[in-house]
Design a protein around this motif. Structure first.
Motif, mmCIF file in Angstrom:
data_model
loop_
_atom_site.group_PDB
_atom_site.id
_atom_site.type_symbol
_atom_site.label_atom_id
_atom_site.label_comp_id
_atom_site.label_asym_id
_atom_site.label_seq_id
_atom_site.Cartn_x
_atom_site.Cartn_y
_atom_site.Cartn_z
ATOM 1 N N ARG A 161 15.725 11.572 -91.847
ATOM 2 C CA ARG A 161 15.667 13.014 -92.113
ATOM 3 C C ARG A 161 16.574 13.406 -93.278
ATOM 4 N NH1 ARG A 161 15.414 14.385 -85.900
ATOM 5 N NH2 ARG A 161 13.149 14.459 -85.689
ATOM 6 N N ALA A 162 17.644 12.663 -93.487
ATOM 7 C CA ALA A 162 18.582 12.972 -94.571
ATOM 8 C C ALA A 162 18.138 12.379 -95.910
ATOM 9 C CB ALA A 162 19.973 12.449 -94.217
ATOM 10 N N PHE A 163 17.325 11.329 -95.898
ATOM 11 C CA PHE A 163 16.960 10.648 -97.138
ATOM 12 C C PHE A 163 16.379 11.578 -98.202
ATOM 13 C CE2 PHE A 163 16.569 6.343 -94.828
ATOM 14 C CZ PHE A 163 17.870 6.031 -95.134
ATOM 15 N N PRO A 164 15.431 12.480 -97.880
ATOM 16 C CA PRO A 164 14.890 13.332 -98.949
ATOM 17 C C PRO A 164 15.970 14.130 -99.686
ATOM 18 C CG PRO A 164 13.496 13.485 -97.016
ATOM 19 C CD PRO A 164 14.720 12.706 -96.614
ATOM 20 N N VAL A 165 16.886 14.731 -98.956
ATOM 21 C CA VAL A 165 17.940 15.535 -99.577
ATOM 22 C C VAL A 165 18.888 14.643 -100.382
ATOM 23 C CG1 VAL A 165 19.925 17.043 -99.108
ATOM 24 C CG2 VAL A 165 17.786 17.351 -97.841
ATOM 25 N N LEU A 166 19.232 13.490 -99.844
ATOM 26 C CA LEU A 166 20.136 12.585 -100.555
ATOM 27 C C LEU A 166 19.511 12.064 -101.848
ATOM 28 C CD1 LEU A 166 21.528 10.633 -97.480
ATOM 29 C CD2 LEU A 166 22.671 12.430 -98.788
ATOM 30 N N ILE A 167 18.222 11.751 -101.809
ATOM 31 C CA ILE A 167 17.527 11.288 -103.011
ATOM 32 C C ILE A 167 17.460 12.415 -104.036
ATOM 33 C CG2 ILE A 167 15.298 10.497 -103.917
ATOM 34 C CD1 ILE A 167 14.959 9.014 -101.166
ATOM 35 N N GLU A 168 17.148 13.616 -103.560
ATOM 36 C CA GLU A 168 17.105 14.774 -104.470
ATOM 37 C C GLU A 168 18.467 15.005 -105.110
ATOM 38 O OE1 GLU A 168 13.589 16.839 -101.804
ATOM 39 O OE2 GLU A 168 15.635 17.649 -101.690
ATOM 40 N N ASP A 169 19.532 14.887 -104.335
ATOM 41 C CA ASP A 169 20.877 15.058 -104.896
ATOM 42 C C ASP A 169 21.187 13.988 -105.937
ATOM 43 O OD1 ASP A 169 21.293 17.267 -103.283
ATOM 44 O OD2 ASP A 169 22.631 16.242 -101.872
ATOM 45 N N LEU A 170 20.833 12.745 -105.641
ATOM 46 C CA LEU A 170 21.107 11.649 -106.567
ATOM 47 C C LEU A 170 20.370 11.831 -107.894
ATOM 48 C CD1 LEU A 170 22.429 8.822 -106.997
ATOM 49 C CD2 LEU A 170 20.317 7.853 -106.089
ATOM 50 N N LEU A 171 19.123 12.288 -107.801
ATOM 51 C CA LEU A 171 18.291 12.435 -108.998
ATOM 52 C C LEU A 171 18.371 13.834 -109.616
ATOM 53 C CD1 LEU A 171 15.102 10.512 -107.800
ATOM 54 C CD2 LEU A 171 17.002 9.653 -109.192
ATOM 55 N N HIS A 172 19.161 14.720 -108.997
ATOM 56 C CA HIS A 172 19.235 16.121 -109.442
ATOM 57 C C HIS A 172 17.832 16.725 -109.485
ATOM 58 C CE1 HIS A 172 23.470 15.611 -110.365
ATOM 59 N NE2 HIS A 172 23.149 14.481 -110.955
ATOM 60 N N ALA A 173 17.081 16.478 -108.423
ATOM 61 C CA ALA A 173 15.697 16.942 -108.309
ATOM 62 C C ALA A 173 15.653 18.259 -107.533
ATOM 63 C CB ALA A 173 14.864 15.887 -107.582
ATOM 64 N N PRO A 174 14.614 19.034 -107.736
ATOM 65 C CA PRO A 174 14.483 20.285 -106.980
ATOM 66 C C PRO A 174 14.391 20.022 -105.476
ATOM 67 C CG PRO A 174 12.907 20.201 -108.790
ATOM 68 C CD PRO A 174 13.540 18.851 -108.688
ATOM 69 N N ARG A 175 15.006 20.887 -104.712
ATOM 70 C CA ARG A 175 15.008 20.775 -103.256
ATOM 71 C C ARG A 175 13.575 20.811 -102.734
ATOM 72 N NH1 ARG A 175 18.795 18.415 -101.893
ATOM 73 N NH2 ARG A 175 20.538 19.798 -101.996
ATOM 74 N N GLY A 176 13.268 19.881 -101.853
ATOM 75 C CA GLY A 176 11.960 19.836 -101.200
ATOM 76 C C GLY A 176 10.958 18.891 -101.832
ATOM 77 N N CYS A 177 11.225 18.379 -103.027
ATOM 78 C CA CYS A 177 10.195 17.557 -103.675
ATOM 79 C C CYS A 177 10.014 16.189 -103.000
ATOM 80 C CB CYS A 177 10.416 17.433 -105.172
ATOM 81 S SG CYS A 177 11.843 16.532 -105.706
ATOM 82 N N PHE A 178 10.994 15.752 -102.232
ATOM 83 C CA PHE A 178 10.850 14.480 -101.507
ATOM 84 C C PHE A 178 10.605 14.688 -100.008
ATOM 85 C CE2 PHE A 178 12.617 12.736 -105.385
ATOM 86 C CZ PHE A 178 11.932 11.539 -105.511
ATOM 87 N N ASP A 179 10.270 15.910 -99.611
ATOM 88 C CA ASP A 179 10.004 16.178 -98.197
ATOM 89 C C ASP A 179 8.829 15.371 -97.651
ATOM 90 O OD1 ASP A 179 12.136 17.875 -97.986
ATOM 91 O OD2 ASP A 179 10.946 19.730 -97.896
ATOM 92 N N PHE A 180 7.948 14.904 -98.537
ATOM 93 C CA PHE A 180 6.830 14.086 -98.072
ATOM 94 C C PHE A 180 7.319 12.829 -97.342
ATOM 95 C CE2 PHE A 180 7.687 12.148 -102.160
ATOM 96 C CZ PHE A 180 7.500 10.801 -101.929
ATOM 97 N N LEU A 181 8.549 12.399 -97.603
ATOM 98 C CA LEU A 181 9.099 11.235 -96.903
ATOM 99 C C LEU A 181 9.225 11.492 -95.410
ATOM 100 C CD1 LEU A 181 11.870 10.182 -99.442
ATOM 101 C CD2 LEU A 181 9.643 9.086 -99.085
ATOM 102 N N LEU A 182 9.381 12.748 -95.039
ATOM 103 C CA LEU A 182 9.498 13.097 -93.622
ATOM 104 C C LEU A 182 8.212 12.829 -92.863
ATOM 105 C CD1 LEU A 182 11.521 16.406 -94.002
ATOM 106 C CD2 LEU A 182 12.396 14.152 -93.328
ATOM 107 N N GLU A 183 7.079 12.822 -93.581
ATOM 108 C CA GLU A 183 5.786 12.523 -92.945
ATOM 109 C C GLU A 183 5.767 11.097 -92.391
ATOM 110 O OE1 GLU A 183 2.874 13.301 -95.972
ATOM 111 O OE2 GLU A 183 3.541 15.389 -96.175
ATOM 112 N N GLN A 184 6.577 10.219 -92.959
ATOM 113 C CA GLN A 184 6.648 8.838 -92.490
ATOM 114 C C GLN A 184 7.218 8.765 -91.071
ATOM 115 O OE1 GLN A 184 5.527 6.239 -94.540
ATOM 116 N NE2 GLN A 184 4.936 7.835 -95.963
ATOM 117 N N LEU A 185 7.929 9.814 -90.647
ATOM 118 C CA LEU A 185 8.521 9.835 -89.307
ATOM 119 C C LEU A 185 7.484 10.171 -88.243
ATOM 120 C CD1 LEU A 185 11.839 11.783 -90.003
ATOM 121 C CD2 LEU A 185 11.565 9.337 -89.576
ATOM 122 N N GLU A 186 6.421 10.824 -88.636
ATOM 123 C CA GLU A 186 5.412 11.299 -87.663
ATOM 124 C C GLU A 186 4.495 10.210 -87.193
ATOM 125 O OE1 GLU A 186 3.576 14.514 -89.734
ATOM 126 O OE2 GLU A 186 5.441 15.621 -89.834
#
Length: 186
Positions: A161-186
């Motif tokens: 659940r933390a990976f999308p935000v951490l990746i966005e922070d590392l890459l200075h990417a807009p918040r939410g652009c890696f939220d698709f990774l959360l679909e892998q949890l479903e």
């Protein structure tokens, strides 16, 4: 043969019989069954990396479209469960870690190309695309792999659940652009 019989049940003699080769021939190339397994796994990884290279060349769209398709393209284990399951057994940690390291080194340049494209599009901001890819891949792999450590399921979910935000922070990417990774949890 390893998938069909299982690694523990397959002998070097079985391999020789299956291939119709002499003992001297197989032992010329592989000193042990473990060395043969390592070569088989290396071939599996190479096959997966080549599949991902071709996919990356064929993908259309912006960086995030490509990232999503790339991540969803599957893992090595999706088609080689029996062999890779052996790697998760106690006593195989060294080989498992070498496999993960080799995989990360080969995958990182592919992800770095996506990160560079994201920088070119103004979506990401990093001077270190390759190192960012290495950091992300190694963190995700280490912190979610049961073969490295018997993580509790709730710890893996918490990290995922933390990976999308951490990746966005590392890459200075807009918040939410890696939220698709959360679909892998479903």
């Amino acid at each position: 043969l390893f998938q069909r019989k299982g690694y523990d049940n397959a002998s070097m003699q079985d391999v020789m019989d299956e291939l119709g080769i002499a003992k001297g021939t197989i032992y010329h190339y592989f000193k042990s069954k473990e060395e043969l397994l390592e070569a088989v796994i290396e071939d599996i990884v190479e096959e997966d990396i080549e599949r991902k290279r071709q996919l990356l060349q064929q993908l259309q769209g912006d960086t995030m479209d490509k990232f999503r398709a790339f991540v969803e393209s599957g893992k090595v284990s999706d088609s080689h469960d029996a062999i890779l399951e052996y790697m998760h057994q106690p006593g195989n940690m060294g080989m498992h870690i070498r496999l993960l390291g080799a995989t990360m080194v080969k995958q990182a340049p592919l992800y770095a190309a996506l990160i560079r494209q994201g920088c070119d599009e103004g979506l990401f901001q990093t001077d270190y695309p390759l190192e960012s890819a290495e950091f992300i891949l190694s963190a995700v792999q280490f912190l979610t792999d049961y073969g490295i450590y018997p993580w509790a399921q709730q710890d893996i979910i918490r990290r995922a659940r933390a990976f999308p935000v951490l990746i966005e922070d590392l890459l200075h990417a807009p918040r939410g652009c890696f939220d698709f990774l959360l679909e892998q949890l479903e």
